[in-house]
Design a protein around this motif. Structure first.
Motif, mmCIF file in Angstrom:
data_model
loop_
_atom_site.group_PDB
_atom_site.id
_atom_site.type_symbol
_atom_site.label_atom_id
_atom_site.label_comp_id
_atom_site.label_asym_id
_atom_site.label_seq_id
_atom_site.Cartn_x
_atom_site.Cartn_y
_atom_site.Cartn_z
ATOM 1 N N MET A 297 0.776 -1.269 0.018
ATOM 2 C CA MET A 297 -0.006 0.054 -0.099
ATOM 3 C C MET A 297 0.924 1.287 -0.118
ATOM 4 O O MET A 297 0.371 2.280 -0.544
ATOM 5 N N GLY A 298 2.016 1.162 0.600
ATOM 6 C CA GLY A 298 3.016 2.349 0.622
ATOM 7 C C GLY A 298 2.612 3.007 1.825
ATOM 8 O O GLY A 298 1.400 3.189 2.334
ATOM 9 N N THR A 299 3.367 3.917 2.421
ATOM 10 C CA THR A 299 3.184 4.956 3.323
ATOM 11 C C THR A 299 2.660 6.219 2.836
ATOM 12 O O THR A 299 2.501 7.395 3.557
ATOM 13 N N ASP A 300 2.636 6.332 1.354
ATOM 14 C CA ASP A 300 2.051 7.618 0.861
ATOM 15 C C ASP A 300 0.449 7.725 0.359
ATOM 16 O O ASP A 300 0.278 8.493 -0.351
ATOM 17 N N ARG B 288 -3.295 9.369 -3.042
ATOM 18 C CA ARG B 288 -1.871 9.171 -3.073
ATOM 19 C C ARG B 288 -1.287 10.481 -3.300
ATOM 20 O O ARG B 288 -1.319 11.347 -4.056
ATOM 21 N N ALA B 289 -0.183 10.498 -2.288
ATOM 22 C CA ALA B 289 0.463 12.148 -2.358
ATOM 23 C C ALA B 289 1.568 11.802 -3.196
ATOM 24 O O ALA B 289 2.280 10.667 -3.548
ATOM 25 N N ALA B 290 2.093 13.013 -3.639
ATOM 26 C CA ALA B 290 3.317 13.115 -4.615
ATOM 27 C C ALA B 290 4.434 12.707 -3.323
ATOM 28 O O ALA B 290 4.270 12.813 -2.505
ATOM 29 N N GLU C 182 0.843 14.232 7.219
ATOM 30 C CA GLU C 182 -0.114 14.567 8.195
ATOM 31 C C GLU C 182 -0.790 15.882 7.506
ATOM 32 O O GLU C 182 -1.900 16.051 7.832
ATOM 33 N N ARG C 183 -0.032 16.784 7.112
ATOM 34 C CA ARG C 183 -0.529 17.969 6.557
ATOM 35 C C ARG C 183 -1.637 17.569 5.560
ATOM 36 O O ARG C 183 -2.771 18.364 5.508
ATOM 37 N N THR D 96 -7.443 7.890 7.601
ATOM 38 C CA THR D 96 -6.373 7.216 8.483
ATOM 39 C C THR D 96 -4.764 7.339 7.576
ATOM 40 O O THR D 96 -4.952 7.294 6.251
ATOM 41 N N VAL D 97 -3.969 7.763 8.476
ATOM 42 C CA VAL D 97 -2.756 7.885 7.763
ATOM 43 C C VAL D 97 -1.731 6.793 8.369
ATOM 44 O O VAL D 97 -1.636 6.249 9.503
#
Lengths: 234, 399
Positions: free
Chosen positions: B62-65, B227-229, B235-236, B257-258
């Motif tokens: 899943m990745g942490t991103d 999904r973040a870059a 958190e932000r 959920t982070v």
């Protein structure tokens, strides 16, 4: 080393005293002992039990330190020597032979003989080779790998003598070397020690209470109540 | 007179091994403590490592991103969630979002050539492809132009279940859901399970979100997946995305959920556990060390005469000290090796029973064996020094 002083004595004792504290009481074992032994001598130290002859031998062999006096061994002042230097002198100059043989039971005859060399930094290979030559000299080469428990009393004492000789010492100190042996074997062991004294100029000092053994030695030193005198005079 | 010279290494080792052979049964009991201590240290480090590896595997795919948003109702009651969210508005409001997609979940039977399989029917926006890291084996994923088409992308397990030997499900086949036929435009690779994802791709059929109404009267958005870059502060993004999503909702709140928080929580927990276990191992090591000290003290007192003889033959204090120290360390080393074998076996067994993949932790052996040897050295020093302090004449007098 110190040969150029017109043969100074190997061992020179001056006014040696040894006392023990026993139950709060000072007990004098040796009193004002003066003794000098030259290279190649053969001496018997005679005396009754408790006369102090074993203490004298321990002091001569640097196993025990006297309380007073002066002791020169082969030019070394014993009182100013460090424990490590004393160990080195024992290792290189003195061979011990004990009444109860004092072989290490867990080591083979060969390893017992090789042991003193290991404290000189000789490699195992070389010390085993030298030990084997020495066992051959005392006639026990074929018993090299036996453990002390598998040897007879006479054989054990031969191993002990080989161990005393392997480091090429200048003096052999023997404490009742024939005390635990039958008379025939005792004769053989004495012959062996005297031959070494005669042929290799090893100084021989034997503590004994056996007058017959003392007869075969050049000098007889009597110890009586901590006082030393020499029979026949010198 | 030439004074001195160290004992050669070969001599030292030879003597230590002769002594060890004759130490005998007495040392076995001391070894037991050492073996238990050393094996527990090795096993615990390894078990902790394997647990961490296993936990990491859960998140790896899943990745942490990735962020997952849920929309719990604010009040109790049957409030239906919206069927459409303006995700582009969220994307423009929050910098750093690479992909954002919404899911509407529904499950039901799929029929193909008379065979039926149950699957998750997932109403999907196109960006889900990237947001969930879906990989295609054949065909393509749904595109923005497919919104009004009856197209579907099928998960690996569902495709297997619907196919039959000689009649596999292929691209271009049609499957029936209720009364509608959907054209298969893509088949997914087998995807590893992603623990935090609301839906498992393998068991799903992805169809355009707009088409959900065909098979379900009242579709609702269940989750939004973001999904973040690379290199963003998760958190932000979670905070800002929650605000942006909340603007479009009245009756529902936003719960994001982070994964990193969960990973951190799990790591903290397993670290506490590992410290606890390590303390246990250390205590049993100290127990073993006391056993070694006991054996060595008895050894020294039984061999006083031998010490005297060795001193008469020219052993210095440090030779005697080294002799007994080396024996203590050799004794411990035997225990450490037995413990290492036992510890790895225990760790392997534990991994096998837990269904984990067993891998050897790099630190386990050096740490376990090293700490055991240090314990042996520490507890061997006192007996060895007390042996070396004996006076030759006293030691020889002893019978």
């Amino acid at each position: 080393m110190t040969e150029h002083f017109a043969q100074p004595p190997l061992i020179a004792l001056q006014g040696i005293g040894k006392r023990y504290q026993l139950a709060g009481q000072a007990l004098s074992i040796l009193d004002d002992v003066c003794l000098s032994i030259t290279r190649g001598d053969s001496c018997g130290i005679l005396g009754a039990s408790g006369s102090g002859k074993s203490t004298l031998l321990n002091i001569l062999g640097l196993l025990d330190l006297p309380n007073s006096g002066q002791y020169q061994f082969a030019g070394h002042d014993i009182f100013s020597a460090t424990p490590d230097e004393l160990a080195a002198i024992r290792n290189q100059q003195i061979g011990f032979v004990f009444q109860s043989f004092n072989l290490l039971p867990r080591l083979s005859a060969l390893d017992n003989v090789a042991l003193p060399l290991s404290y000189r930094g000789v490699s195992r290979h070389e010390s085993v080779a030298q030990a084997l030559r020495m066992l051959d000299q005392v006639g026990l080469a074929e018993r090299a790998h036996h453990h002390p428990a598998d040897l007879s009393g006479g054989q054990r004492q031969r191993v002990a003598i080989a161990r005393a000789l392997v480091g090429n010492p200048s003096v052999i100190l023997a404490d009742e070397p024939t005390g635990n042996l039958d008379s025939n074997t005792a004769q053989d062991i004495m012959d062996l020690l005297l031959t070494l004294n005669r042929e290799q100029q090893v100084t021989l000092i034997i503590v004994t209470h056996d007058a017959q053994i003392a007869e075969r030695l050049q000098r007889k030193i009597l110890v009586r109540n901590g006082v030393v005198s020499e029979a026949g005079g010198l | 007179m030439s004074l001195r010279v160290e004992q050669s290494l070969s001599q030292l080792l030879h003597e230590a091994f002769v002594s060890l052979r004759t130490l005998g049964k007495r040392s076995v009991l001391a070894l037991l403590g050492i073996v238990i201590g050393s094996s527990s240290v090795v096993a615990l480090i390894n078990i902790g490592h394997n647990a961490a590896v296993d936990a990491a595997m859960i998140f790896k795919d899943m990745g942490t991103d990735t962020l997952i948003a849920q929309f719990p109702a604010k009040r109790s009651g049957n409030l239906s969630m919206r069927a459409h969210l303006d995700l582009d508005a969220v994307r423009s409001a929050v910098p750093g979002i690479a992909h954002i997609g919404a899911l509407s979940l529904f499950s039901g039977p799929i029929v193909f050539h008379g065979r039926t399989a149950n699957a998750n029917l997932v109403g999907t926006t196109p960006a889900i492809h990237e947001a969930m890291r879906l990989e295609l084996r054949e065909g393509r994923f749904l595109s923005p132009f497919d919104a009004n088409e009856t197209y579907a992308v099928i998960g690996d397990q569902v495709a297997q279940a619907l196919g039959a030997p000689g009649d596999p499900l292929r691209l271009g086949d049609r499957v029936r859901i209720h009364d509608y036929l959907f054209l298969i435009v893509g088949i997914l690779h087998n995807q590893p399970r992603a623990m935090l994802m609301p839906v498992q791709a393998n068991e799903s059929l992805f169809i355009p979100a707009e088409g959900m109404r065909r098979i379900y009267a009242n579709p609702q958005i269940g989750n939004v997946i973001i999904r973040a870059a690379p290199g963003q502060d998760m958190e932000r993004i979670a905070r800002q995305a929650a605000v942006a999503l909340q603007r479009q909702l009245t009756d529902h709140s936003v719960d994001i959920t982070v994964p990193q928080q969960m990973i951190d929580g799990m790591t903290r927990q397993s670290r506490t556990f590992a410290y606890l276990l390590l303390a246990l191992g250390a205590i049993s090591l100290v127990g073993g060390g006391v056993g070694v000290m006991n054996v060595m003290l008895m050894n020294v007192s039984q061999r006083r005469r031998e010490i005297g003889i060795r001193m008469a033959l020219g052993a210095r204090q440090r030779d005697i000290r080294n002799l007994f120290l080396l024996e203590a360390v050799t004794l411990t080393a035997v225990g450490a090796l037995c413990g290492a074998v036992l510890g790895i076996t225990a760790a392997w067994l534990y991994a096998w029973l837990s269904g984990w993949v067993f891998s050897l932790a790099a630190a386990a052996l050096p740490l376990g064996v090293g700490s055991t040897l240090l314990v042996g050295l520490f507890f061997g020093i006192y007996p060895a020094v007390s042996a070396s302090r004996l006076q030759p004449v006293e030691a020889l007098r002893d019978e």
